[in-house]
Design a protein around this motif. Structure first.
Motif, PDB file in Angstrom:
ATOM      1  N   MET A  88       0.845  -1.192   0.000  1.00 38.49           N
ATOM      2  CA  MET A  88       0.000   0.000   0.000  1.00 38.49           C
ATOM      3  C   MET A  88       0.884   1.247   0.000  1.00 38.49           C
ATOM      4  SD  MET A  88      -3.074   1.228  -0.005  1.00 38.49           S
ATOM      5  CE  MET A  88      -4.034  -0.237   0.421  1.00 38.49           C
ATOM      6  N   ARG A  89       0.528   2.211  -0.835  1.00 34.83           N
ATOM      7  CA  ARG A  89       1.299   3.459  -0.890  1.00 34.83           C
ATOM      8  C   ARG A  89       0.565   4.561  -0.129  1.00 34.83           C
ATOM      9  NH1 ARG A  89       4.887   5.199  -5.858  1.00 34.83           N
ATOM     10  NH2 ARG A  89       5.993   3.493  -4.818  1.00 34.83           N
ATOM     11  N   TYR A  90       1.333   5.315   0.635  1.00 33.08           N
ATOM     12  CA  TYR A  90       0.796   6.417   1.425  1.00 33.08           C
ATOM     13  C   TYR A  90       1.533   7.710   1.098  1.00 33.08           C
ATOM     14  CZ  TYR A  90      -1.284   2.784   4.397  1.00 33.08           C
ATOM     15  OH  TYR A  90      -2.004   1.708   4.868  1.00 33.08           O
ATOM     16  N   PHE A  91       0.802   8.803   1.196  1.00 33.80           N
ATOM     17  CA  PHE A  91       1.406  10.139   1.179  1.00 33.80           C
ATOM     18  C   PHE A  91       1.446  10.649   2.612  1.00 33.80           C
ATOM     19  CE2 PHE A  91       1.368  12.723  -3.000  1.00 33.80           C
ATOM     20  CZ  PHE A  91       1.991  11.693  -3.678  1.00 33.80           C
ATOM     21  N   VAL A  92       2.541  11.276   2.961  1.00 35.59           N
ATOM     22  CA  VAL A  92       2.638  11.965   4.244  1.00 35.59           C
ATOM     23  C   VAL A  92       2.848  13.445   3.952  1.00 35.59           C
ATOM     24  CG1 VAL A  92       5.103  11.386   4.398  1.00 35.59           C
ATOM     25  CG2 VAL A  92       3.894  12.161   6.434  1.00 35.59           C
ATOM     26  N   GLU A  93       2.058  14.284   4.594  1.00 36.00           N
ATOM     27  CA  GLU A  93       2.193  15.735   4.463  1.00 36.00           C
ATOM     28  C   GLU A  93       2.877  16.256   5.720  1.00 36.00           C
ATOM     29  OE1 GLU A  93      -0.540  19.804   4.021  1.00 36.00           O
ATOM     30  OE2 GLU A  93      -1.492  17.838   4.241  1.00 36.00           O
ATOM     31  N   LEU A  94       3.933  17.031   5.536  1.00 35.70           N
ATOM     32  CA  LEU A  94       4.684  17.515   6.688  1.00 35.70           C
ATOM     33  C   LEU A  94       5.155  18.941   6.483  1.00 35.70           C
ATOM     34  CD1 LEU A  94       8.335  16.276   6.558  1.00 35.70           C
ATOM     35  CD2 LEU A  94       6.685  15.369   4.925  1.00 35.70           C
ATOM     36  N   SER A  95       5.588  19.551   7.568  1.00 35.21           N
ATOM     37  CA  SER A  95       6.216  20.869   7.521  1.00 35.21           C
ATOM     38  C   SER A  95       7.437  20.821   8.425  1.00 35.21           C
ATOM     39  CB  SER A  95       5.239  21.958   7.976  1.00 35.21           C
ATOM     40  OG  SER A  95       4.766  21.707   9.281  1.00 35.21           O
ATOM     41  N   TYR A  96       8.389  21.705   8.154  1.00 33.04           N
ATOM     42  CA  TYR A  96       9.591  21.707   8.983  1.00 33.04           C
ATOM     43  C   TYR A  96      10.309  23.045   8.931  1.00 33.04           C
ATOM     44  CZ  TYR A  96      11.687  20.384   4.443  1.00 33.04           C
ATOM     45  OH  TYR A  96      12.048  20.320   3.115  1.00 33.04           O
ATOM     46  N   ASN A  97      10.984  23.324  10.022  1.00 35.15           N
ATOM     47  CA  ASN A  97      11.914  24.447  10.111  1.00 35.15           C
ATOM     48  C   ASN A  97      13.278  23.890   9.715  1.00 35.15           C
ATOM     49  OD1 ASN A  97      13.881  26.301  11.067  1.00 35.15           O
ATOM     50  ND2 ASN A  97      12.510  27.048  12.662  1.00 35.15           N
ATOM     51  N   GLY A  98      13.837  24.398   8.629  1.00 32.87           N
ATOM     52  CA  GLY A  98      15.045  23.795   8.079  1.00 32.87           C
ATOM     53  C   GLY A  98      16.352  24.227   8.712  1.00 32.87           C
ATOM     54  N   LYS A  99      16.296  25.067   9.741  1.00 32.28           N
ATOM     55  CA  LYS A  99      17.522  25.642  10.300  1.00 32.28           C
ATOM     56  C   LYS A  99      18.543  24.585  10.719  1.00 32.28           C
ATOM     57  CE  LYS A  99      19.257  28.704  13.943  1.00 32.28           C
ATOM     58  NZ  LYS A  99      18.909  29.560  15.110  1.00 32.28           N
ATOM     59  N   ILE A 124       9.913  19.476  13.214  1.00 31.78           N
ATOM     60  CA  ILE A 124       9.267  18.722  12.134  1.00 31.78           C
ATOM     61  C   ILE A 124       7.872  18.341  12.603  1.00 31.78           C
ATOM     62  CG2 ILE A 124       9.308  16.663  10.675  1.00 31.78           C
ATOM     63  CD1 ILE A 124      12.321  16.555  11.017  1.00 31.78           C
ATOM     64  N   ALA A 125       6.863  18.612  11.768  1.00 27.03           N
ATOM     65  CA  ALA A 125       5.482  18.290  12.129  1.00 27.03           C
ATOM     66  C   ALA A 125       4.816  17.490  11.013  1.00 27.03           C
ATOM     67  CB  ALA A 125       4.685  19.566  12.389  1.00 27.03           C
ATOM     68  N   ILE A 126       4.132  16.420  11.388  1.00 24.13           N
ATOM     69  CA  ILE A 126       3.348  15.628  10.443  1.00 24.13           C
ATOM     70  C   ILE A 126       1.928  16.176  10.443  1.00 24.13           C
ATOM     71  CG2 ILE A 126       2.522  13.336   9.811  1.00 24.13           C
ATOM     72  CD1 ILE A 126       5.583  13.711   9.671  1.00 24.13           C
ATOM     73  N   ARG A 127       1.444  16.553   9.274  1.00 24.14           N
ATOM     74  CA  ARG A 127       0.119  17.168   9.171  1.00 24.14           C
ATOM     75  C   ARG A 127      -0.953  16.177   8.736  1.00 24.14           C
ATOM     76  NH1 ARG A 127       1.209  22.531   5.690  1.00 24.14           N
ATOM     77  NH2 ARG A 127      -1.011  22.806   6.093  1.00 24.14           N
ATOM     78  N   ASP A 128      -0.566  15.183   7.918  1.00 20.77           N
ATOM     79  CA  ASP A 128      -1.567  14.227   7.435  1.00 20.77           C
ATOM     80  C   ASP A 128      -0.863  13.016   6.842  1.00 20.77           C
ATOM     81  OD1 ASP A 128      -4.034  13.165   6.882  1.00 20.77           O
ATOM     82  OD2 ASP A 128      -4.475  14.462   5.168  1.00 20.77           O
ATOM     83  N   ILE A 129      -1.554  11.889   6.826  1.00 25.13           N
ATOM     84  CA  ILE A 129      -1.122  10.678   6.125  1.00 25.13           C
ATOM     85  C   ILE A 129      -2.358  10.109   5.448  1.00 25.13           C
ATOM     86  CG2 ILE A 129      -0.198   8.332   6.343  1.00 25.13           C
ATOM     87  CD1 ILE A 129       1.337   9.247   8.816  1.00 25.13           C
ATOM     88  N   PHE A 130      -2.252   9.783   4.163  1.00 24.82           N
ATOM     89  CA  PHE A 130      -3.415   9.243   3.464  1.00 24.82           C
ATOM     90  C   PHE A 130      -2.980   8.288   2.355  1.00 24.82           C
ATOM     91  CE2 PHE A 130      -2.353  13.439   1.794  1.00 24.82           C
ATOM     92  CZ  PHE A 130      -2.239  13.228   0.425  1.00 24.82           C
ATOM     93  N   LYS A 131      -3.881   7.356   2.020  1.00 25.86           N
ATOM     94  CA  LYS A 131      -3.611   6.371   0.981  1.00 25.86           C
ATOM     95  C   LYS A 131      -3.725   7.007  -0.402  1.00 25.86           C
ATOM     96  CE  LYS A 131      -5.511   2.502   3.669  1.00 25.86           C
ATOM     97  NZ  LYS A 131      -6.583   1.469   3.714  1.00 25.86           N
ATOM     98  N   VAL A 132      -2.836   6.572  -1.304  1.00 27.60           N
ATOM     99  CA  VAL A 132      -2.897   7.015  -2.699  1.00 27.60           C
ATOM    100  C   VAL A 132      -2.800   5.796  -3.609  1.00 27.60           C
ATOM    101  CG1 VAL A 132      -1.908   9.290  -2.228  1.00 27.60           C
ATOM    102  CG2 VAL A 132      -0.390   7.379  -2.807  1.00 27.60           C
ATOM    103  N   LYS A 133      -3.068   6.007  -4.875  1.00 30.70           N
ATOM    104  CA  LYS A 133      -2.949   4.924  -5.846  1.00 30.70           C
ATOM    105  C   LYS A 133      -1.507   4.434  -5.916  1.00 30.70           C
ATOM    106  CE  LYS A 133      -6.764   6.748  -8.613  1.00 30.70           C
ATOM    107  NZ  LYS A 133      -7.163   7.383  -9.893  1.00 30.70           N
ATOM    108  N   ALA A 134      -1.344   3.164  -6.257  1.00 29.66           N
ATOM    109  CA  ALA A 134      -0.039   2.507  -6.161  1.00 29.66           C
ATOM    110  C   ALA A 134       1.032   3.128  -7.045  1.00 29.66           C
ATOM    111  CB  ALA A 134      -0.192   1.021  -6.495  1.00 29.66           C
TER     112      ALA A 134
END
Length: 247
Positions: free
Chosen positions: A1-12, A86-96
């Motif tokens: 199963m393939r997932y997308f993870v949406e994240l944000s981060y401070n790159g310092k 680093i913050a995880i905002r979402d994880i969701f399934k996507v097409k393979a």
């Protein structure tokens, strides 16, 4: 199963997104967190490769796993496990067959320039103490739409098949003592945004004429363009995908 993870981060604190042998990166930290919490080795592929010190308010990456998990609980655990920058905002399934990098339709960046001295944003904006002519900078931004080849703004000795990019948005906005350069395109070259901003700051300072931007772009020569502004003012802010990628 393939997932997308949406994240944000401070790159310092990071040497960019992509894993490197002798430096800490965002990709490495997120991969280790996912692997630890899911109990299996996890590899992730990001939608872009931000350079050292660059931030992201939105970045997507994909990973594959057959491990069954409760999404809200995994997001909670990841945000507890990961460092505060680093913050995880979402994880969701996507097409393979959906790829975080290759299926992205566009990417948008914002570069923040402080025009008033502010001790609380020194790590997040590039401070320019001299007055800038925003009208000239916006006139220069409009010139970008006339071109496709932006080799003059690319880091030299970069292994790419083409220097062509389709610019969809480019403008300077005034916001609370800052200038924000907003640029959106289907793709970006390495160091491209920072070189464009440096060139436009020179235009805003009166060091370069607006119409000279035509000559700079046509030269395809990095040395003809302006300086590269510091990484800490740059933010990856938005990535668009086709609407039908989710399962």
């Amino acid at each position: 199963m393939r997932y997308f993870v949406e994240l944000s981060y401070n790159g310092k604190a990071y040497h960019g997104w992509q894993i490197q042998p002798n430096a800490i990166t965002v990709q490495e930290v997120v991969e280790k967190a996912l692997s630890t919490l899911l109990g299996v080795p996890i590899s992730i592929m990001g939608a872009g490769r931000t350079d050292a010190g660059v931030h992201a308010t939105q970045l997507f990456a994909h990973f594959d796993t057959d491990v069954v998990f409760d999404t809200p609980k995994l997001i909670y655990k990841l945000n507890s496990f990961l460092p505060t920058d680093i913050a995880i905002r979402d994880i969701f399934k996507v097409k393979a067959d959906v790829h975080a990098r290759f299926h992205a339709l566009s990417r948008a960046y914002v570069y923040r320039v402080a025009i008033e001295k502010n001790v609380f944003n020194v790590d997040h904006c590039f401070y320019v103490k001299h007055a800038l002519d925003v009208d000239k900078m916006n006139a220069a931004a409009k010139i970008l739409f006339e071109y496709k080849d932006f080799q003059c703004f690319s880091k030299t000795h970069t292994d790419v098949k083409t220097y062509n990019c389709d610019i969809m948005q480019a403008e300077w906005l005034v916001k609370n003592g800052e200038l924000h350069f907003v640029i959106k395109a289907n793709r970006f070259l390495r160091n491209m945004v920072r070189a464009i901003v440096g060139t436009m700051i020179n235009i805003g300072l009166g060091k370069v004429e607006v119409e000279s931007l035509h000559t700079i772009i046509a030269s395809k020569n990095r040395s003809e363009a302006g300086f590269s502004v510091p990484a800490h003012g740059l933010y990856l802010t938005d990535i668009e995908y086709p609407k039908d990628i989710k399962l």
